[in-house]
Design a protein around this motif. Structure first.
Motif, PDB file in Angstrom:
ATOM      1  N   THR A  78       0.827  -1.217   0.000  1.00 38.12           N
ATOM      2  CA  THR A  78       0.000   0.000   0.000  1.00 38.12           C
ATOM      3  C   THR A  78       0.864   1.272   0.000  1.00 38.12           C
ATOM      4  OG1 THR A  78      -0.184  -0.329   2.386  1.00 38.12           O
ATOM      5  CG2 THR A  78      -2.099  -0.948   1.052  1.00 38.12           C
ATOM      6  N   ARG A 136      -2.345   9.982  -2.064  1.00 40.56           N
ATOM      7  CA  ARG A 136      -3.298   9.057  -1.457  1.00 40.56           C
ATOM      8  C   ARG A 136      -2.665   7.664  -1.385  1.00 40.56           C
ATOM      9  NH1 ARG A 136      -2.806  10.965  -6.086  1.00 40.56           N
ATOM     10  NH2 ARG A 136      -4.756  12.111  -6.124  1.00 40.56           N
ATOM     11  N   THR A 137      -3.166   6.846  -0.439  1.00 36.86           N
ATOM     12  CA  THR A 137      -2.718   5.459  -0.335  1.00 36.86           C
ATOM     13  C   THR A 137      -3.440   4.655  -1.411  1.00 36.86           C
ATOM     14  OG1 THR A 137      -2.688   5.783   2.042  1.00 36.86           O
ATOM     15  CG2 THR A 137      -2.473   3.524   1.278  1.00 36.86           C
ATOM     16  N   MET A 138      -2.711   3.759  -2.081  1.00 33.12           N
ATOM     17  CA  MET A 138      -3.365   2.860  -3.052  1.00 33.12           C
ATOM     18  C   MET A 138      -2.795   1.454  -2.911  1.00 33.12           C
ATOM     19  SD  MET A 138      -3.728   5.181  -6.508  1.00 33.12           S
ATOM     20  CE  MET A 138      -5.102   4.308  -7.278  1.00 33.12           C
ATOM     21  N   VAL A 139      -3.594   0.470  -3.322  1.00 36.04           N
ATOM     22  CA  VAL A 139      -3.136  -0.915  -3.286  1.00 36.04           C
ATOM     23  C   VAL A 139      -2.366  -1.207  -4.575  1.00 36.04           C
ATOM     24  CG1 VAL A 139      -3.860  -3.333  -3.304  1.00 36.04           C
ATOM     25  CG2 VAL A 139      -5.047  -1.700  -1.839  1.00 36.04           C
ATOM     26  N   SER A 155     -15.659  11.472  -3.656  1.00 31.18           N
ATOM     27  CA  SER A 155     -15.408  12.883  -3.286  1.00 31.18           C
ATOM     28  C   SER A 155     -16.648  13.772  -3.346  1.00 31.18           C
ATOM     29  CB  SER A 155     -14.291  13.550  -4.116  1.00 31.18           C
ATOM     30  OG  SER A 155     -13.077  12.867  -3.967  1.00 31.18           O
ATOM     31  N   SER A 215     -13.015   9.272  -9.957  1.00 35.17           N
ATOM     32  CA  SER A 215     -12.253   9.876  -8.846  1.00 35.17           C
ATOM     33  C   SER A 215     -11.434  11.071  -9.330  1.00 35.17           C
ATOM     34  CB  SER A 215     -11.343   8.826  -8.202  1.00 35.17           C
ATOM     35  OG  SER A 215     -10.329   8.436  -9.108  1.00 35.17           O
ATOM     36  N   ARG A 216     -11.028  11.891  -8.371  1.00 32.99           N
ATOM     37  CA  ARG A 216     -10.245  13.094  -8.716  1.00 32.99           C
ATOM     38  C   ARG A 216      -8.901  12.738  -9.326  1.00 32.99           C
ATOM     39  NH1 ARG A 216     -11.724  16.813  -3.552  1.00 32.99           N
ATOM     40  NH2 ARG A 216     -13.785  17.427  -4.302  1.00 32.99           N
ATOM     41  N   LYS A 217      -8.288  11.667  -8.795  1.00 31.69           N
ATOM     42  CA  LYS A 217      -6.957  11.315  -9.280  1.00 31.69           C
ATOM     43  C   LYS A 217      -6.981  10.978 -10.772  1.00 31.69           C
ATOM     44  CE  LYS A 217      -7.020   7.663  -6.418  1.00 31.69           C
ATOM     45  NZ  LYS A 217      -8.491   7.473  -6.359  1.00 31.69           N
ATOM     46  N   HIS A 257      -5.749  -0.054  -9.167  1.00 29.15           N
ATOM     47  CA  HIS A 257      -7.147   0.017  -9.591  1.00 29.15           C
ATOM     48  C   HIS A 257      -7.815   1.254  -8.986  1.00 29.15           C
ATOM     49  CE1 HIS A 257      -7.234  -4.652 -10.114  1.00 29.15           C
ATOM     50  NE2 HIS A 257      -6.371  -4.047 -10.900  1.00 29.15           N
ATOM     51  N   THR A 258      -8.716   1.836  -9.749  1.00 28.59           N
ATOM     52  CA  THR A 258      -9.436   2.988  -9.202  1.00 28.59           C
ATOM     53  C   THR A 258     -10.756   3.238  -9.931  1.00 28.59           C
ATOM     54  OG1 THR A 258      -9.102   5.223  -8.339  1.00 28.59           O
ATOM     55  CG2 THR A 258      -8.443   4.863 -10.625  1.00 28.59           C
TER      56      THR A 258
END
Ligand SMILES: Cc1cc2nc3c(=O)[nH]c(=O)nc-3n(C[C@H](O)[C@H](O)[C@H](O)COP(=O)(O)O)c2cc1C
Length: 207
Positions: free
Chosen positions: A41, A55-58, A139, A77-79, A72-73
Motif C-alpha cells: 500500500t 493518497r494510499t493505493m493498493v 469525493s 475519482s479526482r486522481k 485500480h481505481t
C-alpha cells in the motif's frame, strides 16, 4: 563509471547496482502479490492544479520487464481526472522491517475498457466490486456520513451479475516507471542508489 565490484551487503547478501535494481523489482512484485507486505500500500502522488496530491493505493501488479506498476481505481475519482491532465506520477514505498524506501517516478497511463481492465475486472472479488458501485462519484459531498452504497450493496447482498455495472467505473492507473530512488537505512551508514531508466544510468548517491 559503474564498478560491479562495488556494492552493499544486506542480510549477508552482496548486491552491486545491477543486482540491487533487480531486488527493487522483486520487492515490488512481492508487494503486489502479498496483502500483508509493507510494499502493498504505497502512497501515490500526482499533481492537481500545480499542487501536490497524495493518497494510499493498493499495488495490484508489478511488471519488472515492462517496468510497469498497476493500481485500480474509480474513473470518476479526482486522481483519474488529475492524471489525465498531467501524467506525472510518483509512488512512495517504505518497508520498516527492511528499512528500505523506494521513490518511484514515472508517467501515468490510464486504462479503461481495454483487455487489461477486462481481465482485472473479471478477477475482482464481489466485496471489492462494491467500490465501483456508489451512486455518486467519489469525493461528492453528502449531508450524512455514508459509504455511498445502497444498503443491500453495502451488506454484500447482490450477485456477481448485479455487480457487473461497476465495470463502467473501473479503471487502471499504470505507472511507466522512469526512475527508482532506493534508500537503505543502516546503523553503520545509510546507502542510496538511483536507477534512471531514461538515460539508462545507475548511480550510487550520498544519502
Ligand atoms: C489502505 C488503503 C488502500 C487504498 N487503496 C485504494 C486503491 O487501490 N485505489 C483507490 O482508488 N483508492 C484507494 N484508497 C483510497 C484513496 O487513498 C483515496 O482516499 C481515494 O481514492 C480518493 O482519492 P482521490 O480523491 O485522490 O481520487 C485506499 C485507501 C487506503 C487507506
Amino acid at each position: 563509471m559503474m564498478d560491479l565490484n562495488d556494492g552493499v551487503i544486506i542480510n549477508s547478501i552482496f548486491y552491486n547496482l545491477i543486482e540491487l535494481e533487480k531486488d527493487c523489482w522483486n520487492r515490488l512484485v512481492n508487494g503486489a502479490i502479498r496483502g500483508r507486505d509493507a510494499f502493498h500500500t504505497p502512497c501515490v502522488g500526482s499533481i492537481s492544479n500545480g499542487e501536490v496530491s497524495m493518497r494510499t493505493m493498493v499495488l495490484r501488479k508489478a511488471l519488472p520487464i515492462e517496468r510497469v506498476l498497476r493500481f485500480h481505481t474509480d474513473i470518476r475519482s479526482r486522481k483519474w481526472e488529475e492524471l489525465a491532465l498531467n501524467q506525472s506520477i510518483s509512488a512512495l514505498f517504505y518497508d520498516a522491517s527492511a528499512r528500505i524506501q523506494l521513490r518511484v517516478k514515472g508517467k501515468a497511463k490510464l486504462h479503461y475498457d481495454d483487455d487489461i481492465t477486462s481481465e482485472a475486472w473479471q478477477k475482482t472479488a464481489l466485496s471489492s466490486r462494491r467500490s465501483y458501485l456508489t451512486k455518486n462519484p467519489p469525493s461528492s459531498f453528502s449531508d450524512i456520513p455514508t459509504s455511498g452504497l445502497s444498503e443491500n450493496i453495502e451488506q454484500e447482498k447482490f450477485t456477481l451479475e448485479e455487480s457487473e455495472v461497476g465495470q463502467e467505473h473501473f479503471g487502471i492507473v499504470a505507472i511507466q516507471v522512469e526512475s527508482i530512488d532506493w534508500l537503505w537505512l543502516n546503523h553503520a551508514g545509510h546507502r542510496r542508489a538511483f536507477f534512471d531508466y531514461i538515460s539508462d544510468e545507475y548511480h550510487w548517491m550520498v544519502p
